[in-house]
Design an enzyme around this catalytic site. Sequence first.
Site, PDB file in Angstrom:
ATOM      1  N   ASP A  17       0.932  -1.075  -0.023  1.00  0.00           N
ATOM      2  CA  ASP A  17      -0.229   0.098  -0.118  1.00  0.00           C
ATOM      3  C   ASP A  17       0.902   1.206   0.123  1.00  0.00           C
ATOM      4  O   ASP A  17       2.095   1.144   0.328  1.00  0.00           O
ATOM      5  CB  ASP A  17      -0.985   0.103   1.235  1.00  0.00           C
ATOM      6  CG  ASP A  17      -1.762   1.275   1.523  1.00  0.00           C
ATOM      7  OD1 ASP A  17      -2.341   1.825   0.499  1.00  0.00           O
ATOM      8  OD2 ASP A  17      -1.380   1.985   2.245  1.00  0.00           O
ATOM      9  N   ASP A  19      -0.196   5.113   0.750  1.00  0.00           N
ATOM     10  CA  ASP A  19       0.050   6.236   1.748  1.00  0.00           C
ATOM     11  C   ASP A  19      -0.257   5.480   3.285  1.00  0.00           C
ATOM     12  O   ASP A  19      -1.155   4.598   3.399  1.00  0.00           O
ATOM     13  CB  ASP A  19      -1.422   7.054   1.691  1.00  0.00           C
ATOM     14  CG  ASP A  19      -1.592   7.853   0.307  1.00  0.00           C
ATOM     15  OD1 ASP A  19      -0.466   8.392   0.159  1.00  0.00           O
ATOM     16  OD2 ASP A  19      -2.325   7.603  -0.398  1.00  0.00           O
ATOM     17  N   GLU A 322      13.017   9.573  25.436  1.00  0.00           N
ATOM     18  CA  GLU A 322      13.521   9.599  26.633  1.00  0.00           C
ATOM     19  C   GLU A 322      14.966   9.082  26.609  1.00  0.00           C
ATOM     20  O   GLU A 322      15.400   7.822  26.523  1.00  0.00           O
ATOM     21  CB  GLU A 322      12.763   8.298  27.638  1.00  0.00           C
ATOM     22  CG  GLU A 322      11.399   8.638  27.678  1.00  0.00           C
ATOM     23  CD  GLU A 322      10.922   9.508  28.671  1.00  0.00           C
ATOM     24  OE1 GLU A 322      11.851   9.798  29.609  1.00  0.00           O
ATOM     25  OE2 GLU A 322       9.844  10.231  28.830  1.00  0.00           O
TER      26      GLU A 322
HETATM   27  N1  RBF Z   1       8.990   1.959  28.194  1.00  0.00           N
HETATM   28  C1  RBF Z   1       8.003   1.060  27.691  1.00  0.00           C
HETATM   29  O1  RBF Z   1       7.033   1.164  28.366  1.00  0.00           O
HETATM   30  N2  RBF Z   1       8.369  -0.057  26.984  1.00  0.00           N
HETATM   31  C2  RBF Z   1       9.543  -0.086  26.353  1.00  0.00           C
HETATM   32  O2  RBF Z   1       9.803  -1.255  25.694  1.00  0.00           O
HETATM   33  C3  RBF Z   1      10.659   0.775  26.781  1.00  0.00           C
HETATM   34  N3  RBF Z   1      11.884   0.942  26.318  1.00  0.00           N
HETATM   35  C4  RBF Z   1      12.740   1.768  26.854  1.00  0.00           C
HETATM   36  C5  RBF Z   1      14.186   1.504  26.493  1.00  0.00           C
HETATM   37  C6  RBF Z   1      14.973   2.521  26.606  1.00  0.00           C
HETATM   38  C7  RBF Z   1      16.541   2.396  26.232  1.00  0.00           C
HETATM   39  C8  RBF Z   1      14.590   3.655  27.581  1.00  0.00           C
HETATM   40  C9  RBF Z   1      15.741   4.394  28.176  1.00  0.00           C
HETATM   41  C10 RBF Z   1      13.349   3.418  28.055  1.00  0.00           C
HETATM   42  C11 RBF Z   1      12.530   2.656  27.779  1.00  0.00           C
HETATM   43  N4  RBF Z   1      11.197   3.029  28.174  1.00  0.00           N
HETATM   44  C12 RBF Z   1      10.112   1.945  27.741  1.00  0.00           C
HETATM   45  C13 RBF Z   1      10.579   4.139  28.754  1.00  0.00           C
HETATM   46  C14 RBF Z   1      10.660   4.123  30.259  1.00  0.00           C
HETATM   47  O3  RBF Z   1       9.304   3.487  30.413  1.00  0.00           O
HETATM   48  C15 RBF Z   1      10.769   5.609  30.305  1.00  0.00           C
HETATM   49  O4  RBF Z   1      12.283   5.788  30.459  1.00  0.00           O
HETATM   50  C16 RBF Z   1       9.976   6.087  31.415  1.00  0.00           C
HETATM   51  O5  RBF Z   1       8.547   6.064  31.388  1.00  0.00           O
HETATM   52  C17 RBF Z   1      10.412   7.536  31.861  1.00  0.00           C
HETATM   53  O6  RBF Z   1       9.384   8.316  32.358  1.00  0.00           O
HETATM   54 MG    MG Z   2      13.088  11.285  32.235  1.00  0.00          MG
END
Ligand code: RBF
Ligand code: MG
Length: 400
Positions: A17, A19, A322
């Site tokens: 697809d 778009d 993040e």
């Molecule tokens: N949050 C998730 O809910 N799922 C993820 O797979 C996930 N992977 C992350 C990977 C890395 C390298 C980092 C630094 C953060 C990740 N987080 C993930 C975010 C984490 O939940 C986040 O740092 C906090 O929510 C910060 O407020």
């Molecule tokens: Mg933070």
Amino acid sequence: MAESNFVPRATSHVILDLDGTLLNTVFILYEYLVTDAITNEVLKVFIMRYGKEWDSRKAHRIVGRTPAEAAAIIVEDYELSCTLEEFISQITPMFFDQWCNIKPLPGSNRLIKHLTSHGIPMALASNSPKSNIEEKISFHEGWKEAFSVIVGGDEVNMGKPSPEIFVEAAKRLNVDPSTCLVVEDSLPGVTAGKEAGMLVVAVPSIPKQGGLYNSADEVINSLLDLHLEKWGLPPFDDWVEDTLPIEPCYIGGPVVKGFGRGSKILGIPTANLPAENFSSVLSEHTSGVYFGWAGLSSQGIFKMVMSIGWNPYFDNAEKTVEPWLLHDFGEDFYGEELRLAIVGYIRPEANFPTLESLIARIHEDGRIAERALDLPIYAGYKDSPYLKISCNEVITGRPV
Ligand code: RBF
Ligand code: MG
Ligand code: ADP
């Protein structure tokens, strides 16, 4: 979920697809879908001419529709004082002027190049009229030549969700539908592909709606997560040590307060940047875990691993960036200028059954990034001038 529908079967032809699957025509602003930036702008201006105000939150109603259906919905929703024909003839030239600005989605060029180089026949199947498809792809090098078949919505009786477009594509490719793999972002498209008897990978362009795509054989987060070998096609060979090099992307700004849970709940601090400094990154990058180099004004350059997205474990309403700097600073650095060079991709964002498993996975991402950044393909970006900022430069330094 779709996992249970997973039926491995070898395919030999790929039908894509356009778009929302190959082209970034679906634009997400925080939790609202505002369709693509261009459609949004064109419709806003057009509807204003009729004295009405465009409500981008209603735009989901037109995603995956044929232009004629979308037009009918808009004329009715906004009670426009024009006929359907007038609407279409007036708005069409406004779109033509914008098509050169549509960007490919992450992984589109990679997929097209890969399949072309392995001689896998490809078709484009879109609800748009064929002339529109041809015009849109003309701005992307190598795309026109890559597709031996293009089927437009104007070449069949009924658009998706009717299977007609896909059946016609298989016919023109001269193959049985069962040997075709369809890649689709929209629900009508997935339905059409399955009805046509094809294997369908869904790449939803609307976040948090994966559950609706139950009929797809697999639901993935972005084209970067497509594993062609599952479908009997030649696998990508560009992954290096659990990482995928991407076109580098540079963002920066002063470190601001985030959700306040990185260090407190996870023991993993993430330095947040002001949302306005990276709005294009948020809309253009699919969510996922990326890595690269970070320059911190007073401290130097560090390895960095980051997530972009909605942090499914915490079910955030806003998409955020993040970055976790892989260095022990021992103190906060709020207000300092932080510059990032994002150079590679690791995995899609995921949900986790426990906080411990989320934390363990983030540490694993950290180890992957740590190792990968020493590889020559990534190491060189450490010297990007963008990252090397002194305190004086911060004032004039402009995020790119
Ligand atoms: N949050 C998730 O809910 N799922 C993820 O797979 C996930 N992977 C992350 C990977 C890395 C390298 C980092 C630094 C953060 C990740 N987080 C993930 C975010 C984490 O939940 C986040 O740092 C906090 O929510 C910060 O407020
Ligand atoms: Mg933070
Ligand atoms: P917030 O929700 O405000 O981002 P966090 O608990 O995620 O709070 O902590 C992030 C803050 O911690 C950053 O803004 C920064 O000032 C500081 N910090 C200290 N060490 C690091 C690191 N290695 N990586 C990222 N931020 C760090």
